[in-house]
Design an enzyme around this catalytic site. Structure first.
Site, PDB file in Angstrom:
ATOM      1  N   ASP A  43     -13.315  -4.310  -8.330  1.00  0.00           N
ATOM      2  CA  ASP A  43     -12.566  -3.269  -9.047  1.00  0.00           C
ATOM      3  C   ASP A  43     -11.075  -3.590  -9.035  1.00  0.00           C
ATOM      4  OD1 ASP A  43     -12.707  -0.158  -9.936  1.00  0.00           O
ATOM      5  OD2 ASP A  43     -10.906  -0.506  -8.743  1.00  0.00           O
ATOM      6  N   TYR A  48      -2.334  -2.591 -10.978  1.00  0.00           N
ATOM      7  CA  TYR A  48      -2.284  -3.219  -9.648  1.00  0.00           C
ATOM      8  C   TYR A  48      -1.538  -4.557  -9.689  1.00  0.00           C
ATOM      9  CZ  TYR A  48      -6.247  -0.029  -8.677  1.00  0.00           C
ATOM     10  OH  TYR A  48      -7.078   1.059  -8.565  1.00  0.00           O
ATOM     11  N   LYS A  73      -8.899  -1.468 -15.578  1.00  0.00           N
ATOM     12  CA  LYS A  73      -8.523  -0.143 -16.107  1.00  0.00           C
ATOM     13  C   LYS A  73      -7.272  -0.203 -16.961  1.00  0.00           C
ATOM     14  CE  LYS A  73      -9.949   1.538 -11.555  1.00  0.00           C
ATOM     15  NZ  LYS A  73      -9.344   0.591 -10.616  1.00  0.00           N
ATOM     16  N   HIS A 106      -7.604   4.798 -16.917  1.00  0.00           N
ATOM     17  CA  HIS A 106      -7.251   4.984 -15.503  1.00  0.00           C
ATOM     18  C   HIS A 106      -6.927   6.448 -15.170  1.00  0.00           C
ATOM     19  CE1 HIS A 106      -5.457   2.481 -11.967  1.00  0.00           C
ATOM     20  NE2 HIS A 106      -5.876   3.645 -11.527  1.00  0.00           N
TER      21      HIS A 106
HETATM   22  P1  NDP Z   1      -9.823   2.723   0.964  1.00  0.00           P
HETATM   23  O1  NDP Z   1     -10.293   4.111   1.233  1.00  0.00           O
HETATM   24  O2  NDP Z   1     -10.764   1.696   0.505  1.00  0.00           O
HETATM   25  O3  NDP Z   1      -9.085   2.261   2.284  1.00  0.00           O
HETATM   26  C1  NDP Z   1      -8.455   1.008   2.405  1.00  0.00           C
HETATM   27  C2  NDP Z   1      -7.765   0.992   3.762  1.00  0.00           C
HETATM   28  O4  NDP Z   1      -8.732   1.105   4.813  1.00  0.00           O
HETATM   29  C3  NDP Z   1      -7.000  -0.276   3.978  1.00  0.00           C
HETATM   30  O5  NDP Z   1      -5.833   0.056   4.712  1.00  0.00           O
HETATM   31  C4  NDP Z   1      -7.941  -1.107   4.868  1.00  0.00           C
HETATM   32  O6  NDP Z   1      -7.175  -1.929   5.719  1.00  0.00           O
HETATM   33  C5  NDP Z   1      -8.675  -0.050   5.657  1.00  0.00           C
HETATM   34  N1  NDP Z   1     -10.054  -0.434   5.960  1.00  0.00           N
HETATM   35  C6  NDP Z   1     -10.980  -0.928   5.115  1.00  0.00           C
HETATM   36  N2  NDP Z   1     -12.147  -1.102   5.740  1.00  0.00           N
HETATM   37  C7  NDP Z   1     -11.970  -0.720   7.019  1.00  0.00           C
HETATM   38  C8  NDP Z   1     -12.822  -0.676   8.161  1.00  0.00           C
HETATM   39  N3  NDP Z   1     -14.082  -1.044   8.092  1.00  0.00           N
HETATM   40  N4  NDP Z   1     -12.283  -0.231   9.332  1.00  0.00           N
HETATM   41  C9  NDP Z   1     -10.996   0.149   9.415  1.00  0.00           C
HETATM   42  N5  NDP Z   1     -10.146   0.139   8.363  1.00  0.00           N
HETATM   43  C10 NDP Z   1     -10.636  -0.288   7.164  1.00  0.00           C
HETATM   44  O7  NDP Z   1      -8.571   2.872  -0.046  1.00  0.00           O
HETATM   45  P2  NDP Z   1      -8.178   2.356  -1.491  1.00  0.00           P
HETATM   46  O8  NDP Z   1      -7.154   3.324  -1.964  1.00  0.00           O
HETATM   47  O9  NDP Z   1      -7.841   0.929  -1.492  1.00  0.00           O
HETATM   48  O10 NDP Z   1      -9.488   2.630  -2.381  1.00  0.00           O
HETATM   49  C11 NDP Z   1     -10.463   1.652  -2.676  1.00  0.00           C
HETATM   50  C12 NDP Z   1     -10.312   1.132  -4.100  1.00  0.00           C
HETATM   51  O11 NDP Z   1     -10.448   2.187  -5.049  1.00  0.00           O
HETATM   52  C13 NDP Z   1      -8.924   0.572  -4.411  1.00  0.00           C
HETATM   53  O12 NDP Z   1      -8.679  -0.643  -3.775  1.00  0.00           O
HETATM   54  C14 NDP Z   1      -8.965   0.537  -5.913  1.00  0.00           C
HETATM   55  O13 NDP Z   1      -9.714  -0.568  -6.349  1.00  0.00           O
HETATM   56  C15 NDP Z   1      -9.667   1.864  -6.217  1.00  0.00           C
HETATM   57  N6  NDP Z   1      -8.737   2.984  -6.474  1.00  0.00           N
HETATM   58  C16 NDP Z   1      -8.766   3.580  -7.730  1.00  0.00           C
HETATM   59  C17 NDP Z   1      -7.950   4.656  -8.011  1.00  0.00           C
HETATM   60  C18 NDP Z   1      -8.003   5.279  -9.359  1.00  0.00           C
HETATM   61  O14 NDP Z   1      -7.117   6.077  -9.688  1.00  0.00           O
HETATM   62  N7  NDP Z   1      -8.991   5.006 -10.175  1.00  0.00           N
HETATM   63  C19 NDP Z   1      -6.990   5.190  -7.025  1.00  0.00           C
HETATM   64  C20 NDP Z   1      -7.050   4.525  -5.747  1.00  0.00           C
HETATM   65  C21 NDP Z   1      -7.907   3.462  -5.497  1.00  0.00           C
HETATM   66  P3  NDP Z   1      -7.335  -3.541   5.726  1.00  0.00           P
HETATM   67  O15 NDP Z   1      -7.114  -4.004   4.323  1.00  0.00           O
HETATM   68  O16 NDP Z   1      -6.270  -3.984   6.669  1.00  0.00           O
HETATM   69  O17 NDP Z   1      -8.730  -3.802   6.241  1.00  0.00           O
END
Ligand code: NDP
Length: 282
Positions: A43, A48, A73, A106
């Protein structure tokens, strides 16, 4: 990998990889690492500024294009018929692909930004339908659409959105909107399934995780999947990328599902479709 069938007949994996904030060499490695660990849905989004990175990660993985499911998006500042056609081609070029599996609006137009938000969303959707009919996109969908946005879109749409990607995690899961989408046969996809880390430290989640010998992250992702909702966790750590994919060897009980459903609000991003441009959204 488990899949759901969208309302247009295409299949979508229930687990995908989020890429918000993944850029440069680290981003390329993370995308390639996720694919090597079995993720097939990736995704991204024009805003981004990592579509090139994602494209390079896909190439580096060595996996054939047809085995992957790529989502990108259209950014909300570029809504409208002509600009959608232009922006889509730009995304395709940056990703270095010749089709997209799922293209999403988006964020919907809102009254603050467009004189006639209803028409803007309708025109944008018309362009998405054309791109789909031309074979450049397999499935078309929306993101961050409330019921009010969907109801207006239905008045002019020829194709039903296949997906609505919305904020959905323990502590904030938009239950009514999810039910509405399910009733319309629109698949819900969860963004920020881990609330960007704000779900950690919760006693209820920790207790359930301990019982299943799983982590809190795995319990959150499994709770979402058991709601028939797609998850796309993001991580830059190979260890956590793998952890987040090990979800299919346990099942939450109905009681555990109910207790996660009932958690009080936590981790809400504060991002709503009708408030921009006052706040930077992703
Ligand atoms: P997430 O809820 O996926 O959280 C990501 C965070 O959690 C990062 O800091 C990561 O750190 C940490 N993390 C991931 N896995 C673990 C684990 N197993 N244990 C502990 N910490 C963990 O947040 P996102 O906002 O990134 O959401 C996911 C995706 O959704 C986005 O990347 C994007 O593609 C999409 N999105 C879409 C939106 C929209 O408006 N349509 C808005 C926001 C997001 P680390 O990287 O250090 O592991």
């Amino acid at each position: 990998m488990q899949q759901l069938t969208l309302n247009d007949g295409h299949k979508i994996p229930t687990l995908g990889f989020g890429t918000y904030k993944l850029t440069g060499p680290e981003g390329i490695e993370s995308v390639a690492s996720a694919i090597s660990k079995g993720y097939s849905l990736i995704d991204t989004a024009a805003v981004y500024e990592n579509e090139e990175t994602v494209g390079k990660g896909i190439k580096a993985s060595g996996v054939v294009r047809e085995h992957l499911f790529i989502t990108t998006k259209l950014w909300r500042e570029n809504l409208g018929y002509e600009s959608t056609l232009v922006e889509f081609e730009n995304s395709l070029k940056r990703l270095d692909l010749d089709y997209i599996d799922l293209y999403l609006i988006h964020w919907p137009a809102n009254a603050k930004n467009y004189d006639n938000w209803q028409k803007t969303n309708a025109d944008t959707w018309k362009a998405m339908e054309k791109l789909q009919a031309d074979g450049k996109i397999k499935s078309i969908g929306v993101s961050n659409f409330f019921q009010e946005h969907l109801e207006v879109l239905f008045q002019t749409a020829n194709v039903l959105p296949s997906v609505n990607q919305i904020e959905f995690h323990p502590g904030y899961w938009q239950q009514e909107l999810v039910q509405y989408c399910k009733n319309q046969n629109i698949t819900v996809e969860s963004w920020s399934p881990l609330a960007r880390g704000k779900v950690f430290g919760n006693d209820v989640l920790e207790k359930i995780a301990k019982k299943h010998h799983k982590t809190v992250a795995q319990v959150c992702l499994k709770w979402i999947i058991q709601h028939q909702v797609i998850v796309i966790p993001k991580s830059k750590s190979p260890k956590r990328i793998e952890e987040n994919s090990n979800l299919f060897d346990f099942k939450l009980t109905p009681t555990e599902m109910n207790s996660i459903d009932a958690l009080p609000q936590m981790g809400f991003s504060g991002e709503l479709p009708n408030m921009w441009p006052d706040k930077k959204n992703s």
